[in-house]
Design an enzyme around this catalytic site. Structure first.
Site, PDB file in Angstrom:
ATOM      1  CG  ASN A  18      -1.924   1.073   1.241  1.00 52.94           C
ATOM      2  OD1 ASN A  18      -1.882   1.977   0.393  1.00 52.94           O
ATOM      3  ND2 ASN A  18      -2.840   1.040   2.185  1.00 52.94           N
ATOM      4  NE  ARG A 102      -6.642   0.625   0.213  1.00 56.05           N
ATOM      5  CZ  ARG A 102      -7.081   0.896   1.417  1.00 56.05           C
ATOM      6  NH1 ARG A 102      -6.316   0.678   2.463  1.00 56.05           N
ATOM      7  NH2 ARG A 102      -8.278   1.406   1.598  1.00 56.05           N
ATOM      8  CG  HIS A 191     -13.634   2.337   3.151  1.00 54.70           C
ATOM      9  ND1 HIS A 191     -14.431   3.315   3.714  1.00 54.70           N
ATOM     10  CD2 HIS A 191     -12.384   2.598   3.582  1.00 54.70           C
ATOM     11  CE1 HIS A 191     -13.692   4.123   4.443  1.00 54.70           C
ATOM     12  NE2 HIS A 191     -12.433   3.713   4.382  1.00 54.70           N
ATOM     13  NE  ARG A 251     -11.137  11.571   4.133  1.00 53.31           N
ATOM     14  CZ  ARG A 251     -10.946  10.248   4.132  1.00 53.31           C
ATOM     15  NH1 ARG A 251     -11.950   9.429   4.406  1.00 53.31           N
ATOM     16  NH2 ARG A 251      -9.768   9.753   3.827  1.00 53.31           N
ATOM     17  CD  GLU A 396      -9.497  -1.890   3.934  1.00 56.88           C
ATOM     18  OE1 GLU A 396      -9.795  -1.058   3.078  1.00 56.88           O
ATOM     19  OE2 GLU A 396      -9.202  -1.585   5.110  1.00 56.88           O
TER      20      GLU A 396
END
Ligand code: AMP
Length: 409
Positions: A18, A102, A191, A251, A396
């Site tokens: 990643n 990813r 996601h 956020r 993930e």
């Protein structure tokens, strides 16, 4: 629908990468029993005191600061560490069978993971305007890996791919259509690997019944919900970017877009300042003034901090409203799944979200909920709840490793 079980066949080792702007996270996974052999992180790439940390399954830990000037040096160091006689887990570089990356934004070009080719890299590049902060760094990781291990196959898994099954009426914004046609401005969702993974796990847990309707809540520092019917995403809360949707750690989630014009004019803020405000200084952090971290927020709530209490109420109320809207979208649901750092570990927000929804068929068992934390998985609904409530841990990296294995096979 593909249901995965750990492959007990040929041993394969997949390295999952990643790659961010100044960091690279990695995990080496043995696919036979789906075990993590080593995981690590490089931070502050581009500096003289970049940090490298690696842990292995046999308990060896390595931590060091050194000069790492670019991603290629970072990737070389990762391979070196995996091969390290004392701290590593590999004897030979040929033991790595595949590399999974990813990639944040696949636009409408990728609805599945793919083997990385020159054409695929071009398409990832074409998606840079949609993911300007992530896609260039994901590409840096891919290209560095190609240089360091040119003979190993590489696969890209996209955060957006799972959501490509959304119908057009769910992804088109109410703005002039030419922005979609010319600029590809639409909702994409993120996601995806997590929503896919936990929904597959939920389907298995619910005896692989057909046509299941599931609402997955990935609640971490970033967070999103997804409405899933028969294994396919039909709506999700994030949009063109991960800024849309629920209130997150830093956020804002959904706001009235006019707020932007209002503060730009009144406070003379630049586009970049407003962008930072909405992405980095809003959400739980912005409302509470305490922290973006759920653990800190709960500590402050226990000390009766009124803004921390307000932040929790805003956070959970918004998720409750999304669940309500997805019950309408799906015309009911069989299960609601909680996952992510908050969803898996923090019982209090789950209780607030699910409370007072009895008339919609959602009845949380408060005791079961309290006891399902810190890696525990299972049902947290009362027996007579029409809709099951599940806590499932996400992974993930494992999704990316499985995708990589499938594709290179
Ligand atoms: P993630 O982005 O999925 O790693 O999730 C990070 C969020 O999970 C942060 O807000 C953490 O405070 C929260 N979190 C992680 N562990 C716990 C825990 N044991 N209790 C409450 N919140 C937690």
């Amino acid at each position: 629908m593909k249901i995965y079980i750990a492959n007990m066949g040929k041993e394969m080792k997949i390295l999952v990468i990643n790659s961010g702007s100044s960091s690279i996270k990695y995990k080496l996974i043995s696919m036979k029993k789906e075990e993590v052999l080593a995981k690590g992180l490089i931070e502050k790439i581009g500096s003289k005191d970049a940090l490298l940390e690696q842990k292995t399954f046999h308990g060896k830990k390595y931590k060091d600061a050194r000069e790492i000037l670019n991603h290629e040096q970072g990737i070389s160091l990762i391979i070196e560490m995996l091969l390290n006689g004392e701290y590593g887990v590999l004897k030979n570089i040929n033991e790595i069978d595949g590399i999974g990356h990813r990639v944040l934004h696949g636009g409408d070009k990728f609805s599945n993971p793919v083997l990385i080719t020159e054409e695929v890299k071009d398409k990832i590049r074409e998606c840079i305007p949609l993911g300007p902060l992530h896609n260039p760094n994901n590409l840096k990781g891919i290209e560095a890996m190609e240089k360091v291990l040119p003979n190993v196959k590489q696969v890209a898994t996209f955060d957006t791919a799972f959501h490509q099954s959304m119908p057009d009426y769910a992804y088109i914004y109410g703005i002039p259509y030419k922005f979609y046609q010319e600029e590809k401005i639409r909702r994409y969702g993120f996601h995806g690997s997590s929503h896919r993974y936990v929904s597959e796990k939920a389907i298995q847990t619910l005896d692989n019944k057909k046509n299941l309707k599931i609402i997955t809540c990935h609640l971490g520092n970033g967070g999103s919900l997804c409405a899933i019917k028969d294994g396919k995403c039909i709506d999700t809360s994030m949009g063109l970017t991960p800024l849309e949707g629920i209130v997150m750690g830093t956020r804002s989630g959904d706001i009235d877009p006019a707020i932007i014009f209002n503060i730009a004019k009144k406070l003379d803020m630049t586009i970049q300042e407003i962008d930072d405000m909405l992405n980095k200084y809003s959400g739980i952090l912005g409302i509470s003034g305490v922290s973006n971290d759920m653990r800190e927020l709960i500590k402050a709530i226990n000390e009766n901090n009124p803004r921390a209490i307000l932040a929790m109420n805003v956070f959970t109320y918004k998720i409750k409203k999304y669940i309500g809207s997805y019950l309408a979208t799906l015309n009911g649901a069989d299960a609601i799944v909680f996952t992510g750092g908050i969803g898996e570990n923090s019982y209090f927000p789950r209780e607030l979200i699910c409370k007072d929804l009895e008339n919609l068929g959602i009845k949380i068992d408060v005791e079961k909920n309290k006891n399902t934390i810190l890696g525990k998985e299972g049902f947290i609904n009362k027996k007579d709840s029409n809709i099951k409530i599940l806590v499932l841990s996400t992974d993930e990296e494992l999704v990316i490793a499985r995708d990589t294995k499938d594709i290179i096979n």
